[in-house]
Design an enzyme around this catalytic site. Structure first.
Site, mmCIF file in Angstrom:
data_model
loop_
_atom_site.group_PDB
_atom_site.id
_atom_site.type_symbol
_atom_site.label_atom_id
_atom_site.label_comp_id
_atom_site.label_asym_id
_atom_site.label_seq_id
_atom_site.Cartn_x
_atom_site.Cartn_y
_atom_site.Cartn_z
ATOM 1 N N ASP A 185 11.133 -18.853 -21.675
ATOM 2 C CA ASP A 185 10.134 -17.815 -21.450
ATOM 3 C C ASP A 185 10.416 -16.662 -22.403
ATOM 4 O OD1 ASP A 185 8.130 -16.070 -20.089
ATOM 5 O OD2 ASP A 185 8.234 -17.664 -18.593
ATOM 6 N N HIS A 256 4.457 -17.260 -23.690
ATOM 7 C CA HIS A 256 5.785 -17.119 -23.092
ATOM 8 C C HIS A 256 6.854 -17.599 -24.081
ATOM 9 C CE1 HIS A 256 4.448 -15.871 -19.109
ATOM 10 N NE2 HIS A 256 3.480 -16.770 -19.211
ATOM 11 N N GLU A 319 -1.299 -18.122 -19.499
ATOM 12 C CA GLU A 319 -1.224 -16.713 -19.919
ATOM 13 C C GLU A 319 -1.007 -16.563 -21.419
ATOM 14 O OE1 GLU A 319 0.389 -14.685 -15.799
ATOM 15 O OE2 GLU A 319 1.885 -15.375 -17.240
#
Length: 758
Positions: A185, A256, A319
């Site tokens: 991440d 990420h 995302e």
């Protein structure tokens, strides 16, 4: 022989088995009870049963292959066992012995887990010696779903191999069978990739925000580091496999990705130097779309698939805001070269290529539901986290689905409104709300429901520094997840689960699992009538267990008065209360004391979020000290605002506010414009107090200082000239980033009696 406690008729089993038929009699288990196995695989399961039993305070048992079955516990794998599921088993308990039978070692293992639960279904400390009574019964059992998962985020905060193994044991004892390991991440890269050593040399360390990232002795940056070597990965995977748990890794692409790009900048789409960050949220940093980057990802996956023999690899996909791709001439040129219509389609091409690569290694690709926003290979599986709509869409398109909605199965959300909850997201997901989740939507057509593989609970760890906090967040909510994953839908019953839950807590205690006490404690709220010198106290338990209380300071027991309605008491008042089940307290009794002074004070946990203004409520830690406990604050990061509803301002001269300051450590990407600030009218902003809500009259405005005191806090007193009960809205004006003010406590300051004025 020691006295043996009477057994619980159904063993208080969690998850509840598919079919349980009580029988006559009791089986007496003691240190002399032999464990018999028909072959080597069965003996392995017998040994695991013995280990679990001893670890939870039971007697030490010996296992052997062969021998008579009378008076023994017999484990057997039967090749002719007729079952629709490979994880099915039968369990027969009678006065003359116990027989566990399955078609393979997985089913036999789950039968052993059920038997362990029967042997640990004891009330209080009764029967914890060498003699255990198990009620006679027959169980025919198999899981409802093949995917009963739990995801752990080791990228934001890192867990030791020992803690991972402890969690795998707990998963096994709940019959959960997929461990989704989030290893990469923005904040950290946690898996050793030998071809790319900088991924862990650079990507596995970050500097926490604020004082937490400063060595108090030297003032130097204090790094937070951790990664798993490939040897440790193999150790964890083997440990999980012994417990019939598949470990699924996640390599998050294209977003990420900050930690990876910090290690190898050529992978990114920005010329700005990056580093793994001590901030949370959604970042704009994406892997670029170039061939060299795709080769990098394939090389990483080549090493990962050798470490993880399970059928699935998770590639993230969530995302991934496309601002950098949109601003990159190279990415845009590449998209035109490929004839790609937009950035989401470009991500879809990356997913398609990785799906083919993984298929060539006999692996299946799975990703978060954003991967549905482009054409998706038919063999790809979707994990639906933004509610269940993505799962419905995927199933209708013929994709397999794992249901994992944030609204029901995210375990970093808090469990109760208790001030004893750890940091996290205070929008609560209670145990009963987790239990109520149904993975197969009614809206899904019958012919497509078979695409729902099961469900998975996710634990993100931005706010979880300690193992004890991690376990608090997981348990007992994972028990609710386990029952949904295993038990037939028609047999689920919340009241029955709640009846069995106290015995499950005892199992946790024997295994050293730091489960959440807050759902089993008592909450108290009070409304004062200062003029009358009384207080009305309301008690509640989050899971509606019965409450017993005392008002004389004594510890309540099963014979104490049961709480049924609010208590009106003269001031000062004290109530001691505990939640009970089967005549036993579920947590330590709590004392709630009220006097004229305490009723004039509220902590941030006792204040409300300002309606229609506050959003994204979080429960945040202070940034120091480096080690140990820190102060915790409830704050809405888009619009910091607190409200004291129905504050009694009669006879009040001022409002005293204690504020602290912590780092504003959030990247919000496209949500950033939602962050609002009241305009400051002085250099450092003002403390603003409104009456009648935030749109009501301005009661006070006090200039803020440039800095808090040396302890990070300050107290301001705002004079008030108002009467009656009003909703007090409390805010600080001005944009204070990269820090933010947080409220710790407010106090109404009473007017001095006329005779006391000087």
């Amino acid at each position: 022989m020691a006295a043996v406690a009477a057994p619980i008729a159904d063993g208080a089993l969690v998850p509840k088995p598919a079919r349980l038929q009580p029988a006559q009699g009791v089986f007496q288990l003691s240190a002399a009870t032999p464990l018999l196995a028909a072959d080597g695989d069965a003996e392995t399961v017998a040994r695991q049963f013995a280990d679990f039993l001893q670890a939870s305070g039971g007697p030490a048992l010996d296992s052997a292959v062969g021998g008579p079955a009378d008076g023994a516990i017999h484990f057997r794998i039967d090749p002719d066992f007729d079952a629709a599921s490979a994880e099915a088993y039968t369990l027969d308990v009678g006065p003359d012995g116990v027989r566990v039978v399955a078609g393979d070692s997985a089913g036999l293992f789950y039968g052993a887990v059920t038997l362990w639960q029967l042997a640990t279904a004891r009330v209080g400390d009764a029967g914890t010696g060498t003699d255990i009574a198990i009620a006679a019964m027959r169980i025919e059992d198999a899981p409802r779903f093949g995917w009963r998962g739990f995801m752990l985020d080791s990228a934001r905060h890192f867990q030791s191999v020992e803690e991972i193994k402890k969690l795998l044991d707990a998963m096994a004892l709940h019959k959960l069978n997929v461990f989704h390991w989030h290893l990469t991440d923005d904040q950290g890269w946690r898996i050793e990739i030998k071809r790319y050593p900088k991924l862990t040399e650079v990507g596995a360390c970050r500097v926490p925000a604020g004082d937490g990232g400063v060595d108090p002795a030297t003032g130097a940056a204090l790094r937070y580091c951790g990664f798993y070597t490939q040897e440790q990965i193999r150790e964890v995977v083997a440990y999980a496999a012994e417990r019939h748990i598949t470990v699924m890794p996640e390599l998050d692409i294209p977003g990420h990705a900050t930690a990876a790009i910090a290690a190898y900048p050529e992978l990114g789409t920005t010329a700005r130097p990056l580093r793994p960050v001590g901030e949370w949220g959604v970042f704009e940093n994406l892997f670029n779309t170039e061939e060299a980057t795709m080769v990098f990802l394939e090389n990483v996956l080549t090493e990962m698939v050798e470490l993880f023999p399970g059928p699935y690899v998770h590639i993230g996909g969530d995302e991934a805001v496309k601002d950098q791709w949109q601003a990159s001439a190279r990415v845009q040129a590449h998209m035109r070269e490929l004839g790609v219509a937009d950035e989401m389609a470009m991500q879809g091409l990356m997913v398609e290529r990785l799906e083919k690569f993984l298929a060539g290694h006999d692996k299946r690709l799975i990703g978060w539901d954003e991967i549905l926003e482009a054409e998706l290979p038919q063999t790809a599986t979707v994990m639906s986290w933004r509610g269940i709509d993505g799962g419905i869409e995927a199933a209708r398109k013929g994709h397999d689905v794992v249901m994992s909605p944030s609204s029901d199965l995210y375990l970093d959300y808090l469990q109760t409104d208790s001030p004893d909850e750890p940091p996290g997201r205070p929008a609560t997901i209670t145990v009963d709300e987790v239990y109520a989740f149904e993975p197969v939507p009614e809206a899904l057509e019958a012919g497509q429901r078979g695409h729902i593989l099961g469900l998975q609970a996710n634990m993100w760890t931005e706010h979880t520094r300690f193992d004890a906090r991690l376990e608090h967040n997981l348990f007992p909510r994972l028990a609710a997840v386990a029952e949904t994953g295993w038990t037939p839908a028609a047999d689920k019953d919340w009241d029955d689960f709640r009846r069995r839950l106290p015995v499950q807590l005892q199992r946790y205690r024997r295994l050293g699992i730091a489960y959440a006490r807050t759902p089993f404690q008592v909450l108290a709220t009070a409304e004062d009538a200062r003029a009358a010198g009384t207080v009305t106290i309301e008690l509640a338990n989050p899971l509606d267990y019965e409450i017993r209380y005392s008002t004389d300071g004594s510890v309540p027991d099963a014979d104490s008065p049961r709480y049924r309605e609010p208590l009106r008491q003269p001031l000062p008042a004290s109530v001691v209360a505990a939640a009970f089940a089967d005549g036993r307290a579920l947590a330590e009794p709590q004392t709630f004391a009220f006097d004229a002074a305490s009723l004039l004070s509220r902590t941030d946990e006792q204040l409300a979020t300002c309606p229609d203004l506050g959003s994204l409520l979080l429960r945040l830690e202070d940034d120091g000290p480096v080690e140990g406990e820190r102060a915790i604050f409830n704050v809405t990061i888009f619009y910091p605002c607190w409200q004291w509803n129905r504050a009694d301002l009669d006879g009040i001269a001022a409002l005293k506010v204690r504020l602290g300051r912590i780092p504003y450590y959030f990247q919000l990407a496209h949500d950033e414009p939602r962050r609002r600030f009241e305009p400051a009218r002085s250099a450092h902003g003002e403390l603003l107090v409104h009456g009648g809500g935030c749109d009501g009259a301005l009661l006070a405005s006090v200039p803020m200082p440039a800095e808090p005191d040396t302890d990070g806090f300050l107290e301001l007193e705002a004079p008030l000239a108002a009467n009656g009960r009003q909703d007090l809205c409390i805010r600080v004006s001005g944009d204070t980033r990269p820090t933010m003010w947080v409220l710790d406590r407010v106090e109404l300051v009473a007017q001095e009696p006329p005779g006391d004025r000087r």
